[in-house]
Design an enzyme around this catalytic site. Sequence first.
Site, mmCIF file in Angstrom:
data_model
loop_
_atom_site.group_PDB
_atom_site.id
_atom_site.type_symbol
_atom_site.label_atom_id
_atom_site.label_comp_id
_atom_site.label_asym_id
_atom_site.label_seq_id
_atom_site.Cartn_x
_atom_site.Cartn_y
_atom_site.Cartn_z
ATOM 1 N N SER A 223 5.999 -5.189 5.481
ATOM 2 C CA SER A 223 4.637 -5.526 5.070
ATOM 3 C C SER A 223 3.635 -5.251 6.186
ATOM 4 O O SER A 223 2.439 -5.463 6.010
ATOM 5 C CB SER A 223 4.554 -7.008 4.677
ATOM 6 N N HIS B 264 7.399 -3.255 -1.127
ATOM 7 C CA HIS B 264 7.248 -4.590 -0.553
ATOM 8 C C HIS B 264 7.323 -5.629 -1.663
ATOM 9 O O HIS B 264 6.389 -5.799 -2.456
ATOM 10 C CB HIS B 264 5.914 -4.706 0.194
#
Length: 294
Positions: free
Chosen positions: A123, A144
């Site tokens: 991330s 993600h």
Amino acid sequence: MLADSEVRTIAVAGSGTMGTGIAIVAARGGASTWLYDVNAERARSAVSEVCGFLMRSVKLGRLSAQAAQAAKARIQSTSRIADLSRADLVIEAVYEDVGVKSALVRELDAVIREEAVIASNTSTLSITRLASASRLPQRVIGMHFCLPAQLMKLVEVTPGLLTDARTLGIAETCCRALGQITVRTKDTPGFILNRFVIPMNNDAIRLVERGVAAPEDIDLAARKALGYPLGPLQLVDLVGLDTQLRLCEAFYEATRDPRHVCPPLLRQMVAAGHLGKKSGRGFYRYASTGTFGS
């Protein structure tokens, strides 16, 4: 349905909270699933947690007993990276460090098929930079998953500069086939969600630091007034205070945004070993340190 996707076998590299959650999504969604960790015992323990989660889902009426048994039969652990050679998609969820992740990409390059896709659950790190560790950077993409992955439906799909259209299509189609919802993002630190979440978590920590309110009241306010499933301090405990610290440092280095500066209380708690649920103590205390235990 997974039948609509080119992906039949998914390998998840990393058996921490996030990797274990992604493995649940994969196995529950119909994929033959490998959960890889260099530590064989950690990998086996994570698969046990996956099975425990599936059976609790049956008790709660969220999954049929037949579906849970089928998902359990689809997942296995390994500490041998060579076992990932049969994967159509490898999702790495290892330590949030560019050196660690890049080394894993190079290892995967040596064992998986050329047509297989490598996805990173990062991330904070550049997908383009991670892809540069591969001899085939066009097959590397960001996927993600939101924490907890087994409950949250959203996946941020992030192509790097060299990611090709085939890889992007496989990633998005696979996510949808597993029952996830995708959003496409630019390869920039934080993508969409963590641009909101990391500053919000820091603000909640600073409220505790300044004595404005107790963690329980901060989280209750966020859940009841804003509709969040978890309060920010509950989320930090689940993610890990050490992970929040690393995210702060990575985001601040990339953006120089003062909202990303790590609160002093967070550094103190990490130094004291209060890392959240995994250590038994963070902003709350926990009787169990298991990934999905109470």
